[in-house]
Design an enzyme around this catalytic site. Structure first.
Site, PDB file in Angstrom:
ATOM      1  N   LYS A  52       0.836  -1.211   0.000  1.00  0.00           N
ATOM      2  CA  LYS A  52       0.000   0.000   0.000  1.00  0.00           C
ATOM      3  C   LYS A  52       0.864   1.253   0.000  1.00  0.00           C
ATOM      4  O   LYS A  52       0.584   2.219  -0.711  1.00  0.00           O
ATOM      5  CB  LYS A  52      -0.958  -0.018   1.204  1.00  0.00           C
ATOM      6  CG  LYS A  52      -2.063  -1.047   1.030  1.00  0.00           C
ATOM      7  CD  LYS A  52      -2.939  -1.256   2.255  1.00  0.00           C
ATOM      8  CE  LYS A  52      -3.897  -2.430   1.960  1.00  0.00           C
ATOM      9  NZ  LYS A  52      -4.918  -2.641   2.981  1.00  0.00           N
ATOM     10  N   GLN A  96      -5.158  -1.453   9.198  1.00  0.00           N
ATOM     11  CA  GLN A  96      -5.054  -2.791   8.635  1.00  0.00           C
ATOM     12  C   GLN A  96      -5.642  -3.826   9.602  1.00  0.00           C
ATOM     13  O   GLN A  96      -5.314  -3.833  10.793  1.00  0.00           O
ATOM     14  CB  GLN A  96      -3.576  -3.105   8.328  1.00  0.00           C
ATOM     15  CG  GLN A  96      -3.354  -4.382   7.553  1.00  0.00           C
ATOM     16  CD  GLN A  96      -3.808  -4.315   6.102  1.00  0.00           C
ATOM     17  OE1 GLN A  96      -3.961  -3.242   5.529  1.00  0.00           O
ATOM     18  NE2 GLN A  96      -4.029  -5.464   5.507  1.00  0.00           N
ATOM     19  N   ASP A 119     -11.622   2.441   3.330  1.00  0.00           N
ATOM     20  CA  ASP A 119     -11.947   1.014   3.236  1.00  0.00           C
ATOM     21  C   ASP A 119     -13.446   0.805   3.016  1.00  0.00           C
ATOM     22  O   ASP A 119     -13.878  -0.284   2.644  1.00  0.00           O
ATOM     23  CB  ASP A 119     -11.584   0.307   4.551  1.00  0.00           C
ATOM     24  CG  ASP A 119     -10.165  -0.249   4.567  1.00  0.00           C
ATOM     25  OD1 ASP A 119      -9.697  -0.699   3.517  1.00  0.00           O
ATOM     26  OD2 ASP A 119      -9.560  -0.247   5.660  1.00  0.00           O
TER      27      ASP A 119
HETATM   28  N1  L34 Z   1      -8.359  -2.415   6.768  1.00  0.00           N
HETATM   29  N2  L34 Z   1      -7.582  -4.531   6.279  1.00  0.00           N
HETATM   30  C1  L34 Z   1      -8.078  -3.357   5.859  1.00  0.00           C
HETATM   31  N3  L34 Z   1      -8.299  -3.094   4.547  1.00  0.00           N
HETATM   32  C2  L34 Z   1      -8.018  -4.029   3.610  1.00  0.00           C
HETATM   33  O1  L34 Z   1      -8.287  -3.802   2.322  1.00  0.00           O
HETATM   34  C3  L34 Z   1      -7.476  -5.257   4.011  1.00  0.00           C
HETATM   35  N4  L34 Z   1      -7.097  -6.240   3.107  1.00  0.00           N
HETATM   36  C4  L34 Z   1      -7.293  -7.644   3.464  1.00  0.00           C
HETATM   37  C5  L34 Z   1      -6.652  -7.845   4.844  1.00  0.00           C
HETATM   38  N5  L34 Z   1      -6.884  -6.741   5.768  1.00  0.00           N
HETATM   39  C6  L34 Z   1      -7.292  -5.504   5.372  1.00  0.00           C
HETATM   40  C7  L34 Z   1      -6.037  -6.131   2.290  1.00  0.00           C
HETATM   41  O2  L34 Z   1      -5.460  -5.074   2.092  1.00  0.00           O
HETATM   42  C8  L34 Z   1      -6.551  -8.347   2.342  1.00  0.00           C
HETATM   43  N6  L34 Z   1      -5.725  -7.329   1.740  1.00  0.00           N
HETATM   44  C9  L34 Z   1      -4.731  -7.546   0.757  1.00  0.00           C
HETATM   45  C10 L34 Z   1      -4.058  -6.518   0.127  1.00  0.00           C
HETATM   46  C11 L34 Z   1      -3.073  -6.754  -0.800  1.00  0.00           C
HETATM   47  C12 L34 Z   1      -2.722  -8.012  -1.123  1.00  0.00           C
HETATM   48  C13 L34 Z   1      -3.382  -9.067  -0.518  1.00  0.00           C
HETATM   49  C14 L34 Z   1      -4.365  -8.834   0.424  1.00  0.00           C
HETATM   50  C15 L34 Z   1      -1.608  -8.243  -2.108  1.00  0.00           C
HETATM   51  O3  L34 Z   1      -0.833  -7.362  -2.360  1.00  0.00           O
HETATM   52  N7  L34 Z   1      -1.499  -9.463  -2.664  1.00  0.00           N
HETATM   53  C16 L34 Z   1      -0.465  -9.818  -3.613  1.00  0.00           C
HETATM   54  C17 L34 Z   1       0.501 -10.827  -3.034  1.00  0.00           C
HETATM   55  C18 L34 Z   1       1.134 -10.402  -1.773  1.00  0.00           C
HETATM   56  C19 L34 Z   1       2.029 -11.464  -1.182  1.00  0.00           C
HETATM   57  O4  L34 Z   1       3.004 -11.850  -1.847  1.00  0.00           O
HETATM   58  O5  L34 Z   1       1.768 -11.899  -0.064  1.00  0.00           O
HETATM   59  C20 L34 Z   1      -1.139 -10.460  -4.808  1.00  0.00           C
HETATM   60  O6  L34 Z   1      -0.568 -10.416  -5.893  1.00  0.00           O
HETATM   61  O7  L34 Z   1      -2.223 -11.018  -4.651  1.00  0.00           O
END
Ligand code: L34
Length: 285
Positions: A52, A96, A119
């Site tokens: 982020k 988060q 959010d």
């Molecule tokens: N307040 N909490 C709040 N807002 C959110 O929108 C979230 N979420 C979920 C968990 N808690 C939160 C996220 O940000 C899930 N989440 C989230 C955000 C980004 C990614 C995954 C979950 C992400 O960047 N995923 C990458 C891989 C990351 C890795 O290697 O671990 C992807 O390509 O899917």
């Protein structure tokens, strides 16, 4: 054989649009800031928060990180939220999730000013989504809508099945599909004949939190399959809710994990933060 929906590429496009608008606002002397709060040291949360912050830099926002220790009290966190609510340089506040046990998530979400709640978790924003009168959409469901739109598959009149009923993903997801005139079914742990219900779906969204939960018998030939799952296997590998390899032949379109919904969640967070700044400065959306 499925076409792969490239969440990375689509998120890059959304972020570049946000960047252009951010530059135009900067030229008018308006800068945009996102406060990102992380409590404790959940390694997955750390990765997401870093992503982020990186996205903020890419689109030209300032990001303010508050990394608080695991033993932070609810009172301390609420005091920080109050400070950020009052801070004019902060357009969006993101706390988060999940939070440590001693902190009541609901109390924290309720404390964030709805106009800074990028959010869209605050009850005021959730209610607005329900009646279709919203400024912010919750980031993950909004990102899924962009991924579906990228396929060119029309939602109107289609069978849409959402597996999972969380407040953060499943419920708002169903609502957004309904707004686009989908015929929406929400499945959960008590659903009977789950495979049969899912296999009717033209658009299937999996948000269960169980690795490889969706198997080919649950997928209609040619369906759009969206995988919201983000499960970490014991070997450290990231794995979605959909058995990707097995469902790939049957689906018409499918999202990978990683590189599908995750990057879109972050891109939509950037879009919401821009929207917050535009509303504050009375700029048309
Ligand atoms: N307040 N909490 C709040 N807002 C959110 O929108 C979230 N979420 C979920 C968990 N808690 C939160 C996220 O940000 C899930 N989440 C989230 C955000 C980004 C990614 C995954 C979950 C992400 O960047 N995923 C990458 C891989 C990351 C890795 O290697 O671990 C992807 O390509 O899917």
């Amino acid at each position: 054989m499925a076409a792969v929906i490239d969440g990375k590429a689509i998120s890059a496009k959304v972020k570049s649009e946000v960047r252009q608008e951010t530059e135009a606002l900067k030229a008018k002397g308006i800068s945009i800031g996102l406060a990102v709060v992380i409590v404790g040291d959940n390694p997955a949360s750390r990765v997401y928060v870093n992503n982020k912050k990186k996205a903020c830099a890419e689109v030209g926002f300032e990001s303010f990180e508050y990394a608080l220790p695991e033993e932070t009290t609810q009172e301390e966190l609420l005091a920080l939220v109050d400070k950020l609510n009052k801070d004019d340089t902060v357009n969006g506040i993101l706390v988060q999730l999940p939070l440590p046990k001693q902190i009541d998530e609901k109390a924290v979400i309720n404390a964030i000013l709805p106009e800074k709640d990028v959010d869209a978790f605050h009850p005021v924003n959730v209610g607005k989504i329900m009646i279709g009168d919203f400024a912010f959409l919750p980031c993950t469901p909004a990102g899924v809508m962009e991924l579906i739109a990228s396929t060119g598959v029309e939602i109107s009149g289609k069978e849409c099945v959402v597996i999972g009923r969380s407040n953060i993903v499943g419920k708002p997801m169903a609502m957004l599909l309904l707004h686009k005139n989908g015929t929406v079914t929400i499945c959960h742990s008590k659903t009977k004949n789950l495979a049969e219900v899912c296999s009717r779906a033209d658009i299937l969204v999996a948000a269960v939190g169980r690795a490889n939960f969706v198997t080919p018998d649950m997928v209609k030939e040619g369906a759009v399959v969206i995988d919201v799952g983000m499960n970490r296997l014991e070997n450290g590998k990231l794995c979605g809710d959909v058995d990707y390899a097995a469902c790939f032949e049957k689906a018409g379109y499918i999202t990978p994990v990683p590189g599908g919904v995750g990057p879109m969640t972050i891109a939509m967070l950037m879009k919401n933060t821009l929207t917050s700044a535009k509303i504050k400065n009375s700029i048309a959306l």
